[in-house]
Motif scaffolding. Structure first.
Motif, PDB file in Angstrom:
ATOM      1  N   ILE A 122       0.083 -55.499   2.164  1.00  0.00           N
ATOM      2  CA  ILE A 122      -0.605 -54.644   1.202  1.00  0.00           C
ATOM      3  C   ILE A 122       0.192 -53.345   1.133  1.00  0.00           C
ATOM      4  O   ILE A 122       0.307 -52.611   2.119  1.00  0.00           O
ATOM      5  CB  ILE A 122      -2.067 -54.374   1.630  1.00  0.00           C
ATOM      6  CG1 ILE A 122      -2.825 -55.696   1.723  1.00  0.00           C
ATOM      7  CG2 ILE A 122      -2.738 -53.420   0.666  1.00  0.00           C
ATOM      8  CD1 ILE A 122      -4.237 -55.559   2.259  1.00  0.00           C
ATOM      9  N   LEU A 123       0.739 -53.083  -0.034  1.00  0.00           N
ATOM     10  CA  LEU A 123       1.595 -51.907  -0.198  1.00  0.00           C
ATOM     11  C   LEU A 123       0.813 -50.668  -0.624  1.00  0.00           C
ATOM     12  O   LEU A 123       1.132 -49.561  -0.190  1.00  0.00           O
ATOM     13  CB  LEU A 123       2.699 -52.197  -1.212  1.00  0.00           C
ATOM     14  CG  LEU A 123       3.674 -53.310  -0.792  1.00  0.00           C
ATOM     15  CD1 LEU A 123       4.635 -53.615  -1.919  1.00  0.00           C
ATOM     16  CD2 LEU A 123       4.417 -52.912   0.458  1.00  0.00           C
ATOM     17  N   SER A 124      -0.192 -50.866  -1.461  1.00  0.00           N
ATOM     18  CA  SER A 124      -0.978 -49.716  -1.906  1.00  0.00           C
ATOM     19  C   SER A 124      -2.330 -50.202  -2.395  1.00  0.00           C
ATOM     20  O   SER A 124      -2.557 -51.389  -2.557  1.00  0.00           O
ATOM     21  CB  SER A 124      -0.249 -48.966  -3.022  1.00  0.00           C
ATOM     22  OG  SER A 124      -0.125 -49.800  -4.159  1.00  0.00           O
ATOM     23  N   SER A 125      -3.212 -49.237  -2.627  1.00  0.00           N
ATOM     24  CA  SER A 125      -4.516 -49.568  -3.193  1.00  0.00           C
ATOM     25  C   SER A 125      -4.832 -48.545  -4.272  1.00  0.00           C
ATOM     26  O   SER A 125      -4.068 -47.611  -4.506  1.00  0.00           O
ATOM     27  CB  SER A 125      -5.576 -49.555  -2.095  1.00  0.00           C
ATOM     28  OG  SER A 125      -5.858 -48.235  -1.696  1.00  0.00           O
ATOM     29  N   ASP A 126      -5.977 -48.690  -4.906  1.00  0.00           N
ATOM     30  CA  ASP A 126      -6.331 -47.748  -5.961  1.00  0.00           C
ATOM     31  C   ASP A 126      -6.686 -46.377  -5.402  1.00  0.00           C
ATOM     32  O   ASP A 126      -6.678 -45.386  -6.127  1.00  0.00           O
ATOM     33  CB  ASP A 126      -7.475 -48.299  -6.811  1.00  0.00           C
ATOM     34  CG  ASP A 126      -8.734 -48.562  -6.009  1.00  0.00           C
ATOM     35  OD1 ASP A 126      -8.644 -48.639  -4.770  1.00  0.00           O
ATOM     36  OD2 ASP A 126      -9.797 -48.713  -6.628  1.00  0.00           O
ATOM     37  N   LYS A 127      -6.931 -46.249  -4.100  1.00  0.00           N
ATOM     38  CA  LYS A 127      -7.294 -44.972  -3.516  1.00  0.00           C
ATOM     39  C   LYS A 127      -6.165 -44.366  -2.681  1.00  0.00           C
ATOM     40  O   LYS A 127      -6.096 -43.160  -2.512  1.00  0.00           O
ATOM     41  CB  LYS A 127      -8.538 -45.128  -2.638  1.00  0.00           C
ATOM     42  CG  LYS A 127      -9.742 -45.531  -3.454  1.00  0.00           C
ATOM     43  CD  LYS A 127     -10.964 -45.648  -2.610  1.00  0.00           C
ATOM     44  CE  LYS A 127     -12.104 -46.074  -3.544  1.00  0.00           C
ATOM     45  NZ  LYS A 127     -13.316 -46.301  -2.914  1.00  0.00           N
ATOM     46  N   ILE A 128      -5.332 -45.237  -2.116  1.00  0.00           N
ATOM     47  CA  ILE A 128      -4.244 -44.743  -1.271  1.00  0.00           C
ATOM     48  C   ILE A 128      -2.920 -45.215  -1.873  1.00  0.00           C
ATOM     49  O   ILE A 128      -2.746 -46.385  -2.195  1.00  0.00           O
ATOM     50  CB  ILE A 128      -4.387 -45.281   0.176  1.00  0.00           C
ATOM     51  CG1 ILE A 128      -5.752 -44.877   0.749  1.00  0.00           C
ATOM     52  CG2 ILE A 128      -3.266 -44.779   1.051  1.00  0.00           C
ATOM     53  CD1 ILE A 128      -6.057 -45.516   2.087  1.00  0.00           C
ATOM     54  N   ALA A 129      -1.986 -44.288  -1.992  1.00  0.00           N
ATOM     55  CA  ALA A 129      -0.714 -44.599  -2.640  1.00  0.00           C
ATOM     56  C   ALA A 129       0.148 -45.539  -1.792  1.00  0.00           C
ATOM     57  O   ALA A 129       0.732 -46.483  -2.307  1.00  0.00           O
ATOM     58  CB  ALA A 129       0.056 -43.314  -2.935  1.00  0.00           C
ATOM     59  N   VAL A 130       0.242 -45.291  -0.506  1.00  0.00           N
ATOM     60  CA  VAL A 130       1.080 -46.125   0.354  1.00  0.00           C
ATOM     61  C   VAL A 130       0.229 -46.603   1.542  1.00  0.00           C
ATOM     62  O   VAL A 130      -0.266 -45.789   2.317  1.00  0.00           O
ATOM     63  CB  VAL A 130       2.311 -45.342   0.872  1.00  0.00           C
ATOM     64  CG1 VAL A 130       3.139 -46.206   1.792  1.00  0.00           C
ATOM     65  CG2 VAL A 130       3.130 -44.823  -0.282  1.00  0.00           C
ATOM     66  N   VAL A 131       0.070 -47.926   1.680  1.00  0.00           N
ATOM     67  CA  VAL A 131      -0.720 -48.483   2.766  1.00  0.00           C
ATOM     68  C   VAL A 131       0.184 -49.185   3.774  1.00  0.00           C
ATOM     69  O   VAL A 131       0.129 -48.924   4.962  1.00  0.00           O
ATOM     70  CB  VAL A 131      -1.787 -49.470   2.245  1.00  0.00           C
ATOM     71  CG1 VAL A 131      -2.528 -50.123   3.390  1.00  0.00           C
ATOM     72  CG2 VAL A 131      -2.751 -48.772   1.320  1.00  0.00           C
ATOM     73  N   SER A 132       1.010 -50.095   3.322  1.00  0.00           N
ATOM     74  CA  SER A 132       1.906 -50.910   4.158  1.00  0.00           C
ATOM     75  C   SER A 132       1.171 -51.552   5.334  1.00  0.00           C
ATOM     76  O   SER A 132       1.519 -51.354   6.489  1.00  0.00           O
ATOM     77  CB  SER A 132       3.075 -50.070   4.680  1.00  0.00           C
ATOM     78  OG  SER A 132       4.037 -49.935   3.702  1.00  0.00           O
ATOM     79  N   GLU A 133       0.144 -52.300   5.029  1.00  0.00           N
ATOM     80  CA  GLU A 133      -0.627 -52.983   6.075  1.00  0.00           C
ATOM     81  C   GLU A 133      -0.467 -54.493   5.932  1.00  0.00           C
ATOM     82  O   GLU A 133      -0.764 -55.056   4.890  1.00  0.00           O
ATOM     83  CB  GLU A 133      -2.110 -52.620   5.956  1.00  0.00           C
ATOM     84  CG  GLU A 133      -2.955 -53.259   7.027  1.00  0.00           C
ATOM     85  CD  GLU A 133      -4.414 -52.866   6.929  1.00  0.00           C
ATOM     86  OE1 GLU A 133      -5.232 -53.557   7.529  1.00  0.00           O
ATOM     87  OE2 GLU A 133      -4.740 -51.888   6.248  1.00  0.00           O
ATOM     88  N   PRO A 134       0.012 -55.165   7.010  1.00  0.00           N
ATOM     89  CA  PRO A 134       0.120 -56.626   6.946  1.00  0.00           C
ATOM     90  C   PRO A 134      -1.264 -57.264   7.095  1.00  0.00           C
ATOM     91  O   PRO A 134      -2.088 -56.818   7.893  1.00  0.00           O
ATOM     92  CB  PRO A 134       1.026 -56.970   8.129  1.00  0.00           C
ATOM     93  CG  PRO A 134       0.860 -55.840   9.075  1.00  0.00           C
ATOM     94  CD  PRO A 134       0.539 -54.627   8.252  1.00  0.00           C
ATOM     95  N   VAL A 135      -1.496 -58.296   6.327  1.00  0.00           N
ATOM     96  CA  VAL A 135      -2.756 -59.031   6.371  1.00  0.00           C
ATOM     97  C   VAL A 135      -2.420 -60.521   6.347  1.00  0.00           C
ATOM     98  O   VAL A 135      -1.552 -60.954   5.583  1.00  0.00           O
ATOM     99  CB  VAL A 135      -3.648 -58.681   5.156  1.00  0.00           C
ATOM    100  CG1 VAL A 135      -4.896 -59.522   5.124  1.00  0.00           C
ATOM    101  CG2 VAL A 135      -4.002 -57.214   5.165  1.00  0.00           C
ATOM    102  N   VAL A 136      -3.078 -61.277   7.212  1.00  0.00           N
ATOM    103  CA  VAL A 136      -2.880 -62.723   7.214  1.00  0.00           C
ATOM    104  C   VAL A 136      -4.081 -63.363   6.521  1.00  0.00           C
ATOM    105  O   VAL A 136      -5.226 -62.968   6.739  1.00  0.00           O
ATOM    106  CB  VAL A 136      -2.669 -63.281   8.645  1.00  0.00           C
ATOM    107  CG1 VAL A 136      -3.911 -63.139   9.478  1.00  0.00           C
ATOM    108  CG2 VAL A 136      -2.224 -64.727   8.601  1.00  0.00           C
ATOM    109  N   ALA A 137      -3.793 -64.303   5.660  1.00  0.00           N
ATOM    110  CA  ALA A 137      -4.834 -65.059   4.979  1.00  0.00           C
ATOM    111  C   ALA A 137      -4.789 -66.488   5.525  1.00  0.00           C
ATOM    112  O   ALA A 137      -3.741 -67.123   5.548  1.00  0.00           O
ATOM    113  CB  ALA A 137      -4.607 -65.066   3.478  1.00  0.00           C
ATOM    114  N   VAL A 138      -5.934 -66.963   6.009  1.00  0.00           N
ATOM    115  CA  VAL A 138      -6.022 -68.307   6.573  1.00  0.00           C
ATOM    116  C   VAL A 138      -7.049 -69.092   5.773  1.00  0.00           C
ATOM    117  O   VAL A 138      -8.171 -68.628   5.565  1.00  0.00           O
ATOM    118  CB  VAL A 138      -6.436 -68.261   8.064  1.00  0.00           C
ATOM    119  CG1 VAL A 138      -6.418 -69.650   8.668  1.00  0.00           C
ATOM    120  CG2 VAL A 138      -5.544 -67.340   8.860  1.00  0.00           C
TER     121      VAL A 138
END
Length: 180
Positions: A122-138
């Motif tokens: 996840i690089l960014s969201s509508d509220k935060i410009a830079v997030v850079s958070e890895p997320v695993v989808a299972v």
């Protein structure tokens, strides 16, 4: 047990049929039927009698899971039926242990059929410009009773993934201990 006092009224053949029917019940087939033993046990006491006898058979076999000792005959079994009881349980011991083990290990009625995973950043969201958070989808495909498939999706961050992996490792360790 008060429910089993009537066992002395059974002939050897009737007792053998009752014991095999109790074994069938444990193994998921038709158990003892009132129609076969109705003259010996009254209808209002039949359910308690049947449950007590099936439990007695199951307990007698599961006390000796290692198979190194002979099955201990409970005191509830009349002396004239003890040999029949021991012979029946010796003949069906493996079948009963398999059924009891399967019932004990079937924590739920659902089984994992397939799974798929992918890693997202996840690089960014509508509220935060830079997030850079890895997320695993299972994605899990779970088979429920009746051969129905259910799709379950999880999305976890790093901490949630670590908790899930440690829980699965702990469960695997328990399963490995049960196998030995």
């Amino acid at each position: 047990m008060e429910q089993l006092e009537r066992l002395s009224k059974f002939s050897t053949e009737q007792f053998q049929r009752l014991t095999h029917a109790a074994c069938d019940s444990i193994c998921g087939r038709q158990g003892p039927r009132y129609e076969h033993h109705g003259k010996l046990v009254k209808i209002d006491k039949w359910q308690a009698f049947e449950n007590a006898f099936v439990s007695l058979v199951k307990d007698s076999v599961t006390r000796d899971l290692d198979g190194k000792t002979n099955c201990k005959i409970p005191d509830n079994i009349p002396k004239e039926h003890q040999a029949t009881f021991a012979d029946c349980l010796a003949a069906r011991r493996d079948e009963i242990i398999d059924a009891v083990t399967s019932a004990a290990t079937a924590v739920g009625h659902a089984q994992l059929k397939d799974f798929d995973w992918n890693l997202r950043l996840i690089l960014s969201s509508d509220k935060i410009a830079v997030v850079s958070e890895p997320v695993v989808a299972v994605d899990f495909e779970v088979e429920t009773c009746g051969d129905e498939s259910k799709h379950v999706s999880l999305e976890m961050n790093r901490d949630e993934l670590k908790k899930m992996v440690s829980s699965l490792e702990a469960a695997n360790k328990v399963v490995q201990q049960l196998k030995t």
